[in-house]
Design a protein around this motif. Sequence first.
Motif, PDB file in Angstrom:
ATOM      1  N   VAL A  65      36.460  65.331 104.480  1.00  0.00           N
ATOM      2  CA  VAL A  65      36.552  65.243 103.024  1.00  0.00           C
ATOM      3  C   VAL A  65      35.830  64.002 102.507  1.00  0.00           C
ATOM      4  CG1 VAL A  65      38.725  63.937 102.933  1.00  0.00           C
ATOM      5  CG2 VAL A  65      38.179  65.575 101.109  1.00  0.00           C
ATOM      6  N   TYR A  66      35.665  63.009 103.347  1.00  0.00           N
ATOM      7  CA  TYR A  66      34.893  61.815 102.977  1.00  0.00           C
ATOM      8  C   TYR A  66      33.472  62.193 102.576  1.00  0.00           C
ATOM      9  CZ  TYR A  66      32.489  57.312 103.840  1.00  0.00           C
ATOM     10  OH  TYR A  66      31.731  56.176 103.742  1.00  0.00           O
ATOM     11  N   ASP A  67      32.848  63.088 103.349  1.00  0.00           N
ATOM     12  CA  ASP A  67      31.492  63.548 103.039  1.00  0.00           C
ATOM     13  C   ASP A  67      31.467  64.364 101.750  1.00  0.00           C
ATOM     14  OD1 ASP A  67      30.011  62.685 105.579  1.00  0.00           O
ATOM     15  OD2 ASP A  67      31.684  63.840 106.399  1.00  0.00           O
ATOM     16  N   VAL A  68      32.554  65.071 101.494  1.00  0.00           N
ATOM     17  CA  VAL A  68      32.650  65.867 100.265  1.00  0.00           C
ATOM     18  C   VAL A  68      32.701  64.946  99.048  1.00  0.00           C
ATOM     19  CG1 VAL A  68      34.091  67.474  98.954  1.00  0.00           C
ATOM     20  CG2 VAL A  68      33.759  67.818 101.415  1.00  0.00           C
ATOM     21  N   LEU A  69      33.546  63.928  99.099  1.00  0.00           N
ATOM     22  CA  LEU A  69      33.685  63.008  97.967  1.00  0.00           C
ATOM     23  C   LEU A  69      32.389  62.243  97.688  1.00  0.00           C
ATOM     24  CD1 LEU A  69      37.248  61.490  98.616  1.00  0.00           C
ATOM     25  CD2 LEU A  69      36.620  63.280  96.989  1.00  0.00           C
ATOM     26  N   GLU A  70      31.652  61.931  98.743  1.00  0.00           N
ATOM     27  CA  GLU A  70      30.416  61.176  98.576  1.00  0.00           C
ATOM     28  C   GLU A  70      29.230  62.075  98.261  1.00  0.00           C
ATOM     29  OE1 GLU A  70      29.591  57.664 100.278  1.00  0.00           O
ATOM     30  OE2 GLU A  70      31.636  57.042  99.852  1.00  0.00           O
ATOM     31  N   ALA A  85      32.720  74.066 101.776  1.00  0.00           N
ATOM     32  CA  ALA A  85      32.382  75.202 102.643  1.00  0.00           C
ATOM     33  C   ALA A  85      31.787  74.731 103.966  1.00  0.00           C
ATOM     34  CB  ALA A  85      31.412  76.135 101.923  1.00  0.00           C
ATOM     35  N   GLU A  86      31.024  73.643 103.937  1.00  0.00           N
ATOM     36  CA  GLU A  86      30.397  73.123 105.155  1.00  0.00           C
ATOM     37  C   GLU A  86      31.373  72.345 106.026  1.00  0.00           C
ATOM     38  OE1 GLU A  86      25.826  72.204 103.858  1.00  0.00           O
ATOM     39  OE2 GLU A  86      27.399  71.027 102.859  1.00  0.00           O
ATOM     40  N   VAL A 100      41.179  74.320 106.859  1.00  0.00           N
ATOM     41  CA  VAL A 100      41.521  72.903 106.665  1.00  0.00           C
ATOM     42  C   VAL A 100      40.254  72.107 106.395  1.00  0.00           C
ATOM     43  CG1 VAL A 100      42.664  70.889 107.663  1.00  0.00           C
ATOM     44  CG2 VAL A 100      43.408  73.197 108.320  1.00  0.00           C
ATOM     45  N   VAL A 101      40.300  71.273 105.359  1.00  0.00           N
ATOM     46  CA  VAL A 101      39.267  70.260 105.134  1.00  0.00           C
ATOM     47  C   VAL A 101      39.826  68.963 105.706  1.00  0.00           C
ATOM     48  CG1 VAL A 101      37.908  68.978 103.436  1.00  0.00           C
ATOM     49  CG2 VAL A 101      38.419  71.414 103.057  1.00  0.00           C
ATOM     50  N   PRO A 102      39.340  68.524 106.861  1.00  0.00           N
ATOM     51  CA  PRO A 102      39.970  67.395 107.554  1.00  0.00           C
ATOM     52  C   PRO A 102      39.668  66.049 106.897  1.00  0.00           C
ATOM     53  CG  PRO A 102      38.044  68.131 108.757  1.00  0.00           C
ATOM     54  CD  PRO A 102      38.219  69.091 107.627  1.00  0.00           C
ATOM     55  N   PHE A 156      33.565  75.234  95.221  1.00  0.00           N
ATOM     56  CA  PHE A 156      33.913  76.035  96.394  1.00  0.00           C
ATOM     57  C   PHE A 156      34.568  77.358  95.986  1.00  0.00           C
ATOM     58  CE2 PHE A 156      37.292  77.249  99.410  1.00  0.00           C
ATOM     59  CZ  PHE A 156      36.491  77.635 100.480  1.00  0.00           C
ATOM     60  N   LEU A 157      35.537  77.306  95.063  1.00  0.00           N
ATOM     61  CA  LEU A 157      36.234  78.525  94.648  1.00  0.00           C
ATOM     62  C   LEU A 157      35.299  79.494  93.934  1.00  0.00           C
ATOM     63  CD1 LEU A 157      39.650  77.022  93.430  1.00  0.00           C
ATOM     64  CD2 LEU A 157      39.168  78.188  95.590  1.00  0.00           C
ATOM     65  N   ARG A 158      34.344  78.957  93.184  1.00  0.00           N
ATOM     66  CA  ARG A 158      33.370  79.826  92.498  1.00  0.00           C
ATOM     67  C   ARG A 158      32.465  80.530  93.488  1.00  0.00           C
ATOM     68  NH1 ARG A 158      32.515  75.422  89.048  1.00  0.00           N
ATOM     69  NH2 ARG A 158      30.587  74.951  90.192  1.00  0.00           N
TER      70      ARG A 158
END
Length: 321
Positions: A109-114, A120-121, A134-136, A165-167
């Motif tokens: 999730v760190y990579d997601v926030l940044e 999805a990845e 799970v998004v770890p 992601f939901l879209r």
Amino acid sequence: MADQDMPIESAEDTIKRIFSSGDSTVGAEITHEFNRYSRLQEAKFPKPARTRLIAVANQKGGVGKTTSTVNLAAALAQNGARVLVIDMDPQGNCSTALGVRHESGEPSVYDVLEGRMSIAEVKRQCPDLSSLDVVPASIDLSGAELEVAQFENRNNLLNEAVQQFLRESNEHFDYVFVDCPPSLGLLVINAMCAVREMLIPIQAEYYALEGLGQLINTIGLVQEHFNPILTVSTMMVTMFDKRTLLSREVYNEVKSHYPSIVLDTTIPRTVKISEAPSFNKSVISYDPRGMGAIAYSEAALEIARRSPVVLDAIASRMKEA
């Protein structure tokens, strides 16, 4: 030949026959536990009409926050729901309990926030439950609060990622749970801005009531400034010991203040609930017939059955916003 014609006695009938006198407290407990398990096997878990986005938060540590996220998500997934869990705690305990790798440097999730990767990845499937993703989180997340503090949209980083992601997802998710760290910092604000509901676990002890007021005030500030549709939909009493007066008093106190949102189900303090994460499992998978799994499954059923009321309340807030 006569033995072959005799009806086969069910496990439930055997338990009732052995403990029918009612003199054994242990027997009564076993019978009660078996009956609860049997009812859950027959229960139908209704799916919500729309995706429910729920943050599980309490700034007080040790109240069963991560344990509740893991086991409610697992119970719902086991009973037919499609569930996504987002771990927003740098300790990564939620990721551990769901059997997902989360070492430093792993996609998280760190990579997601940044903004480097999408949900999805990053998401991984829970080994025990194919309908639970799970998004770890890893220890890398601990530096995120400082790194994203300068971003103009710093409070909405998770919200934007979740909505995208939901879209774009080919699958419909019934529930998205966000496990928050035991604090009231930027990571928790991001979680509160990304969801529509708050689930608050409350430990059955006196000091838990003091912390609850602070958390409610923080939620009020988020509602006022960032997310007006945020709704405290659920409170759940954890580490409950029915033998003690204190546990009953805490439950009654919380229930009297928030009668419509406190679950009837309480979560007991059991060894199996504590053991399960060390095997990278939820208690739902680790000890499916035990008291902990039964209680969390009953709580999940309550949450599922309350979906129409909760979604209507959120719709009303959206109209007013």
